[in-house]
Design a protein around this motif. Structure first.
Motif, short mmCIF file in Angstrom:
data_model
loop_
_atom_site.label_atom_id
_atom_site.label_comp_id
_atom_site.label_asym_id
_atom_site.label_seq_id
_atom_site.Cartn_x
_atom_site.Cartn_y
_atom_site.Cartn_z
N THR A 137 30.46 -14.79 23.72
CA THR A 137 29.01 -14.75 23.97
C THR A 137 28.55 -16.03 24.67
O THR A 137 27.69 -15.99 25.56
CB THR A 137 28.24 -14.56 22.64
N SER A 138 29.14 -17.16 24.29
CA SER A 138 28.73 -18.42 24.94
C SER A 138 29.07 -18.38 26.43
O SER A 138 28.32 -18.88 27.26
CB SER A 138 29.34 -19.64 24.25
N LYS A 139 30.16 -17.69 26.77
CA LYS A 139 30.51 -17.54 28.20
C LYS A 139 29.52 -16.59 28.88
O LYS A 139 29.08 -16.83 30.00
CB LYS A 139 31.93 -16.99 28.35
N VAL A 140 29.18 -15.52 28.18
CA VAL A 140 28.27 -14.51 28.76
C VAL A 140 26.89 -15.10 29.04
O VAL A 140 26.29 -14.83 30.07
CB VAL A 140 28.18 -13.28 27.80
N VAL A 141 26.38 -15.95 28.14
CA VAL A 141 25.03 -16.50 28.38
C VAL A 141 25.06 -17.76 29.25
O VAL A 141 24.02 -18.19 29.76
CB VAL A 141 24.23 -16.78 27.06
N GLY A 142 26.25 -18.34 29.42
CA GLY A 142 26.40 -19.49 30.31
C GLY A 142 25.54 -20.68 29.88
O GLY A 142 25.22 -20.85 28.71
N LYS A 143 25.16 -21.50 30.89
CA LYS A 143 24.43 -22.73 30.58
C LYS A 143 22.96 -22.47 30.25
O LYS A 143 22.33 -23.21 29.51
CB LYS A 143 24.49 -23.67 31.78
N THR A 144 22.40 -21.41 30.85
CA THR A 144 20.94 -21.25 30.75
C THR A 144 20.48 -20.16 29.78
O THR A 144 19.30 -20.11 29.43
CB THR A 144 20.36 -20.94 32.14
N GLY A 145 21.41 -19.31 29.35
CA GLY A 145 21.01 -18.20 28.48
C GLY A 145 20.89 -18.61 27.02
O GLY A 145 21.10 -19.77 26.66
N ARG A 146 20.51 -17.66 26.20
CA ARG A 146 20.31 -17.91 24.76
C ARG A 146 21.02 -16.84 23.94
O ARG A 146 21.01 -15.66 24.31
CB ARG A 146 18.82 -17.82 24.40
N PHE A 147 21.61 -17.28 22.82
CA PHE A 147 22.20 -16.33 21.86
C PHE A 147 21.30 -16.34 20.63
O PHE A 147 21.18 -17.37 19.96
CB PHE A 147 23.62 -16.79 21.51
N LEU A 148 20.65 -15.21 20.35
CA LEU A 148 19.72 -15.11 19.22
C LEU A 148 20.38 -14.29 18.12
O LEU A 148 20.77 -13.14 18.35
CB LEU A 148 18.43 -14.41 19.67
N VAL A 149 20.53 -14.90 16.96
CA VAL A 149 21.25 -14.26 15.85
C VAL A 149 20.33 -14.15 14.64
O VAL A 149 19.76 -15.16 14.23
CB VAL A 149 22.50 -15.10 15.47
N TYR A 150 20.19 -12.95 14.09
CA TYR A 150 19.43 -12.83 12.83
C TYR A 150 20.38 -12.29 11.76
O TYR A 150 21.14 -11.38 11.99
CB TYR A 150 18.18 -11.96 12.99
N GLN A 151 20.32 -12.94 10.61
CA GLN A 151 21.24 -12.67 9.50
C GLN A 151 20.54 -12.96 8.19
O GLN A 151 19.55 -13.70 8.18
CB GLN A 151 22.46 -13.63 9.54
N THR A 152 21.09 -12.44 7.09
CA THR A 152 20.46 -12.71 5.80
C THR A 152 20.83 -14.09 5.26
O THR A 152 20.34 -14.49 4.21
CB THR A 152 20.84 -11.62 4.78
N SER A 153 21.69 -14.81 5.96
CA SER A 153 21.99 -16.19 5.56
C SER A 153 22.20 -17.04 6.81
O SER A 153 22.29 -16.50 7.91
CB SER A 153 23.25 -16.24 4.69
N LYS A 154 22.32 -18.37 6.58
CA LYS A 154 22.51 -19.28 7.74
C LYS A 154 24.00 -19.56 7.96
O LYS A 154 24.34 -20.54 8.61
CB LYS A 154 21.77 -20.60 7.49
N HIS A 155 24.86 -18.69 7.41
CA HIS A 155 26.29 -19.04 7.44
C HIS A 155 26.87 -19.13 8.86
O HIS A 155 27.91 -19.75 9.07
CB HIS A 155 27.11 -18.07 6.57
N MET A 156 26.15 -18.59 9.86
CA MET A 156 26.66 -18.64 11.23
C MET A 156 26.41 -19.98 11.92
O MET A 156 27.00 -20.25 12.98
CB MET A 156 26.02 -17.52 12.07
N VAL A 157 25.58 -20.83 11.34
CA VAL A 157 25.21 -22.09 12.01
C VAL A 157 26.45 -22.90 12.42
O VAL A 157 26.58 -23.28 13.60
CB VAL A 157 24.22 -22.92 11.16
N PRO A 158 27.40 -23.19 11.52
CA PRO A 158 28.56 -23.98 11.96
C PRO A 158 29.38 -23.31 13.07
O PRO A 158 29.89 -23.99 13.96
CB PRO A 158 29.41 -24.16 10.70
N TYR A 159 29.50 -21.99 13.03
CA TYR A 159 30.26 -21.28 14.07
C TYR A 159 29.53 -21.39 15.42
O TYR A 159 30.16 -21.58 16.46
CB TYR A 159 30.45 -19.80 13.69
#
Ligand SMILES: C[S@@+](CC[C@H](N)C(=O)[O-])C[C@H]1O[C@@H](n2cnc3c(N)ncnc32)[C@H](O)[C@@H]1O
Length: 184
Positions: A133-155
């Motif tokens: 996903t980081s490749k798909v959004v490149g330098k200017t895009g955004r990855f928006l993640v909604y989850q029931t916890s913040k466990h994705m923050v370190p990843y």
């Protein structure tokens, strides 16, 4: 559309991970910084019955495009009934995002919005999805993640320079919203 569809699909597929769609408060908070007045390429992971999908289609310009990746058969049928040529629905895992977009001739996305239950996905595939996903959004895009916890923050921090978090309490259960990006 709504809780009944979720219950039906939830009992046959643990990856549905929810018995009810996200609230309108969550949808609006996740999408609040998307500049819908521009022509955008948006990718959605795990649209379910399309609560975000319909909102995004309502807001986006006529030349914007939305690519939705959903693994559950029942939800794919519901999504394919949405009559909008700007939307493409793939019965595919988010893990295949790079391959599918390449086949579509799409090099980058402005926004990737994810509701997939990352906590159910093992470490390595989870890292692979974030990296792809980081490749798909490149330098200017955004990855928006909604989850029931913040466990994705370190990843997310492994692959993105910035990760902002917010909480939406008007959701059952409350929803953590993460925005990951390279450049401000
Ligand atoms: C918690 S539901 C969220 C549904 C909807 N976006 C919402 O906000 O109400 C998670 C969705 O992700 C889908 N899903 C799970 N793993 C997936 C994957 N690897 N790729 C794409 N979709 C996936 C499930 O089938 C389900 O529709």
């Amino acid at each position: 559309m709504g809780t009944l569809d979720y219950l039906k699909n939830f009992f046959g597929d643990k990856n549905v991970a929810s018995i009810t769609p996200s609230s309108e408060f969550t949808v609006k908070k996740v999408c609040q910084y998307i500049p819908f007045e521009k022509d955008l390429t948006i990718v959605e992971y795990g649209p379910g019955d399309g609560v975000f999908t319909r909102y995004i289609l309502e807001k986006m310009t006529k030349d914007s495009r939305l690519f939705a990746f959903e693994t559950n058969d029942g939800f794919v049928k519901i999504l394919k009934d949405i009559n909008d040529t700007r939307l493409k629905v793939y019965h595919e895992s988010a893990a295949n995002v790079a391959k599918v977009l390449e086949e579509e001739g799409v090099s980058t996305a402005d926004y990737v919005i994810s509701g997939i239950p990352f906590s159910f996905i093992p470490e390595e595939p989870k890292r692979e999805i974030v990296k792809a996903t980081s490749k798909v959004v490149g330098k200017t895009g955004r990855f928006l993640v909604y989850q029931t916890s913040k466990h994705m923050v370190p990843y997310l921090k492994e692959a993105f320079a910035h990760v902002d978090t917010e909480l939406e309490l008007k959701n059952i259960p409350p929803m953590s919203i993460m925005r990951a990006y390279q450049e401000t």
